[in-house]
Design a protein around this motif. Structure first.
Motif, PDB file in Angstrom:
ATOM      1  N   VAL A 147       0.751  -1.256  -0.225  1.00  0.00           N
ATOM      2  CA  VAL A 147      -0.083  -0.096  -0.177  1.00  0.00           C
ATOM      3  C   VAL A 147       0.800   1.253   0.107  1.00  0.00           C
ATOM      4  CG1 VAL A 147      -1.662   1.315   1.256  1.00  0.00           C
ATOM      5  CG2 VAL A 147      -1.780  -1.200   1.149  1.00  0.00           C
ATOM      6  N   SER A 148       0.554   2.076  -0.936  1.00  0.00           N
ATOM      7  CA  SER A 148       1.396   3.448  -0.996  1.00  0.00           C
ATOM      8  C   SER A 148       0.428   4.530  -1.575  1.00  0.00           C
ATOM      9  CB  SER A 148       2.798   3.271  -1.959  1.00  0.00           C
ATOM     10  OG  SER A 148       3.341   4.442  -2.244  1.00  0.00           O
ATOM     11  N   ARG A 149       0.448   5.673  -1.210  1.00  0.00           N
ATOM     12  CA  ARG A 149      -0.334   6.743  -1.922  1.00  0.00           C
ATOM     13  C   ARG A 149       0.312   7.306  -2.970  1.00  0.00           C
ATOM     14  NH1 ARG A 149      -1.052   7.572   4.135  1.00  0.00           N
ATOM     15  NH2 ARG A 149       0.944   9.071   3.789  1.00  0.00           N
ATOM     16  N   ASP A 150       1.673   6.975  -3.220  1.00  0.00           N
ATOM     17  CA  ASP A 150       2.543   7.476  -4.228  1.00  0.00           C
ATOM     18  C   ASP A 150       2.212   6.480  -5.456  1.00  0.00           C
ATOM     19  OD1 ASP A 150       4.702   7.924  -6.085  1.00  0.00           O
ATOM     20  OD2 ASP A 150       6.124   7.634  -4.827  1.00  0.00           O
ATOM     21  N   ALA A 151       1.499   7.453  -6.420  1.00  0.00           N
ATOM     22  CA  ALA A 151       1.262   6.542  -7.861  1.00  0.00           C
ATOM     23  C   ALA A 151       2.160   6.384  -8.513  1.00  0.00           C
ATOM     24  CB  ALA A 151       0.467   7.786  -8.371  1.00  0.00           C
ATOM     25  N   ASN A 152       3.479   6.668  -8.280  1.00  0.00           N
ATOM     26  CA  ASN A 152       4.548   6.253  -8.835  1.00  0.00           C
ATOM     27  C   ASN A 152       5.178   4.991  -8.195  1.00  0.00           C
ATOM     28  OD1 ASN A 152       4.237   8.431 -11.298  1.00  0.00           O
ATOM     29  ND2 ASN A 152       4.896   9.917  -9.804  1.00  0.00           N
ATOM     30  N   PHE A 153       4.867   4.592  -7.100  1.00  0.00           N
ATOM     31  CA  PHE A 153       5.729   3.596  -6.517  1.00  0.00           C
ATOM     32  C   PHE A 153       5.596   2.465  -7.214  1.00  0.00           C
ATOM     33  CE2 PHE A 153       5.631   0.477  -3.027  1.00  0.00           C
ATOM     34  CZ  PHE A 153       7.264   0.622  -2.668  1.00  0.00           C
ATOM     35  N   VAL A 154       6.643   1.855  -7.102  1.00  0.00           N
ATOM     36  CA  VAL A 154       6.951   0.401  -7.927  1.00  0.00           C
ATOM     37  C   VAL A 154       7.611  -0.638  -6.887  1.00  0.00           C
ATOM     38  CG1 VAL A 154       7.968  -0.892  -9.684  1.00  0.00           C
ATOM     39  CG2 VAL A 154       7.021   1.420 -10.023  1.00  0.00           C
ATOM     40  N   ALA A 155       6.956  -1.606  -6.694  1.00  0.00           N
ATOM     41  CA  ALA A 155       7.493  -2.757  -5.735  1.00  0.00           C
ATOM     42  C   ALA A 155       7.736  -3.828  -6.636  1.00  0.00           C
ATOM     43  CB  ALA A 155       6.686  -2.943  -4.421  1.00  0.00           C
ATOM     44  N   PRO A 156       8.812  -4.155  -7.241  1.00  0.00           N
ATOM     45  CA  PRO A 156       9.108  -5.129  -8.292  1.00  0.00           C
ATOM     46  C   PRO A 156       8.848  -6.696  -7.635  1.00  0.00           C
ATOM     47  CG  PRO A 156      10.913  -3.595  -8.168  1.00  0.00           C
ATOM     48  CD  PRO A 156      10.077  -3.245  -7.113  1.00  0.00           C
ATOM     49  N   GLY A 157       7.843  -7.301  -8.145  1.00  0.00           N
ATOM     50  CA  GLY A 157       7.379  -8.527  -8.060  1.00  0.00           C
ATOM     51  C   GLY A 157       6.173  -8.681  -7.084  1.00  0.00           C
ATOM     52  N   CYS A 158       5.756  -7.381  -6.877  1.00  0.00           N
ATOM     53  CA  CYS A 158       4.346  -7.206  -5.870  1.00  0.00           C
ATOM     54  C   CYS A 158       3.547  -6.273  -6.769  1.00  0.00           C
ATOM     55  CB  CYS A 158       4.932  -6.619  -4.480  1.00  0.00           C
ATOM     56  SG  CYS A 158       6.217  -7.086  -3.761  1.00  0.00           S
ATOM     57  N   ALA A 193      -8.775 -12.303  -9.007  1.00  0.00           N
ATOM     58  CA  ALA A 193      -7.856 -13.321  -9.337  1.00  0.00           C
ATOM     59  C   ALA A 193      -7.409 -12.557 -10.704  1.00  0.00           C
ATOM     60  CB  ALA A 193      -8.739 -14.520 -10.163  1.00  0.00           C
ATOM     61  N   THR A 194      -5.871 -12.990 -10.787  1.00  0.00           N
ATOM     62  CA  THR A 194      -5.238 -12.348 -11.700  1.00  0.00           C
ATOM     63  C   THR A 194      -4.379 -13.563 -12.683  1.00  0.00           C
ATOM     64  OG1 THR A 194      -2.943 -12.360 -10.285  1.00  0.00           O
ATOM     65  CG2 THR A 194      -4.579 -10.416 -10.345  1.00  0.00           C
ATOM     66  N   ALA A 195      -3.672 -13.142 -13.551  1.00  0.00           N
ATOM     67  CA  ALA A 195      -2.923 -14.417 -14.340  1.00  0.00           C
ATOM     68  C   ALA A 195      -2.117 -15.042 -13.405  1.00  0.00           C
ATOM     69  CB  ALA A 195      -2.144 -13.869 -15.538  1.00  0.00           C
ATOM     70  N   GLU A 196      -1.113 -14.298 -12.771  1.00  0.00           N
ATOM     71  CA  GLU A 196      -0.216 -14.792 -11.815  1.00  0.00           C
ATOM     72  C   GLU A 196      -0.765 -15.468 -10.573  1.00  0.00           C
ATOM     73  OE1 GLU A 196       4.006 -13.355  -9.554  1.00  0.00           O
ATOM     74  OE2 GLU A 196       3.014 -12.203 -11.092  1.00  0.00           O
ATOM     75  N   HIS A 197      -1.917 -14.798 -10.277  1.00  0.00           N
ATOM     76  CA  HIS A 197      -2.638 -15.275  -9.023  1.00  0.00           C
ATOM     77  C   HIS A 197      -4.102 -15.684  -9.328  1.00  0.00           C
ATOM     78  CE1 HIS A 197       0.794 -13.927  -6.460  1.00  0.00           C
ATOM     79  NE2 HIS A 197       0.830 -12.825  -7.348  1.00  0.00           N
ATOM     80  N   PRO A 198      -4.292 -16.961 -10.038  1.00  0.00           N
ATOM     81  CA  PRO A 198      -5.563 -17.334 -10.478  1.00  0.00           C
ATOM     82  C   PRO A 198      -6.806 -17.531  -9.371  1.00  0.00           C
ATOM     83  CG  PRO A 198      -4.160 -19.015 -10.632  1.00  0.00           C
ATOM     84  CD  PRO A 198      -3.275 -17.844 -10.140  1.00  0.00           C
ATOM     85  N   HIS A 199      -6.241 -17.738  -8.112  1.00  0.00           N
ATOM     86  CA  HIS A 199      -7.356 -17.978  -7.130  1.00  0.00           C
ATOM     87  C   HIS A 199      -7.459 -16.686  -6.312  1.00  0.00           C
ATOM     88  CE1 HIS A 199      -7.607 -21.712  -8.638  1.00  0.00           C
ATOM     89  NE2 HIS A 199      -6.255 -21.998  -8.611  1.00  0.00           N
TER      90      HIS A 199
END
Length: 184
Positions: free
Chosen positions: A78-89, A105-111
């Motif tokens: 969780v970050s209020r910074d719209a430009n924040f990136v957490a690689p792999g998350c 669900a997402t492609a990486e997390h289908p459930h």
């Protein structure tokens, strides 16, 4: 002081159990300078075993202290910074948005996630305490200096299901407590 009252502005999505997982000292300290203030390898193993295969929700500062995605877990920062990136998350702008991600669900997390563990920091704990059904608390028998605290005190509607005392190979005594909100 954390509030144990749910915010009327949002609810936990149906099908998700929200668990706070926190290690704190006798004086409530959970960290200093964005780091743990003790070394308890067994407690880190407990954290890994409890959260493996589930979703971890954390704030930006907690993510920075870890610095990498933890294997075997879906991680939402969780970050209020719209430009924040957490690689792999995954990144969400708010706790409700993070929980909505966990429920999808997402492609990486289908459930969708059934268990979401809140792993800190203090601001995220404050925002989620009133919505949590469970607190998996490691009470560390130390009184260190620190700049971040989790000052929750057990009271109804919370009840402790289990308490297990341990001594780390580093000589630190701690107790793992499993607290449940009555009615959940």
């Amino acid at each position: 002081m954390p509030t144990d009252t749910a915010s009327p502005d949002w609810t936990v999505p149906s099908g998700i159990t929200l668990t706070l997982i926190v290690a704190r000292a006798n004086n409530g300290v959970i960290g200093k300078d964005n780091q743990l203030v003790w070394s308890i390898p067994e407690e880190l193993r407990h954290f890994k075993e409890a959260t493996m295969g589930h979703t971890l929700l954390m704030g930006r500062k907690t993510w920075a202290s870890i610095g990498r995605p933890l294997p075997g877990r879906r991680m939402i920062v969780v970050s209020r910074d719209a430009n924040f990136v957490a690689p792999g998350c995954e990144v969400a702008a708010s706790v409700p948005a993070a929980l909505a991600l966990a429920a999808s669900a997402t492609a990486e997390h289908p459930h969708p996630s059934a268990q979401v563990f809140v792993a800190g920091g203090a601001q995220i704990y404050r925002q989620t305490l009133g919505h949590a059904q469970r607190i998996l608390l490691t009470q560390v028998d130390l009184d260190p200096d620190g700049d971040v605290v989790f000052d929750w005190e057990p009271a109804p509607p919370w009840h402790c299901q289990t308490r297990t005392a341990h001594e780390s190979r580093t000589g630190i005594h701690y107790e793992v407590q499993d607290w449940r909100r009555a009615g959940d």
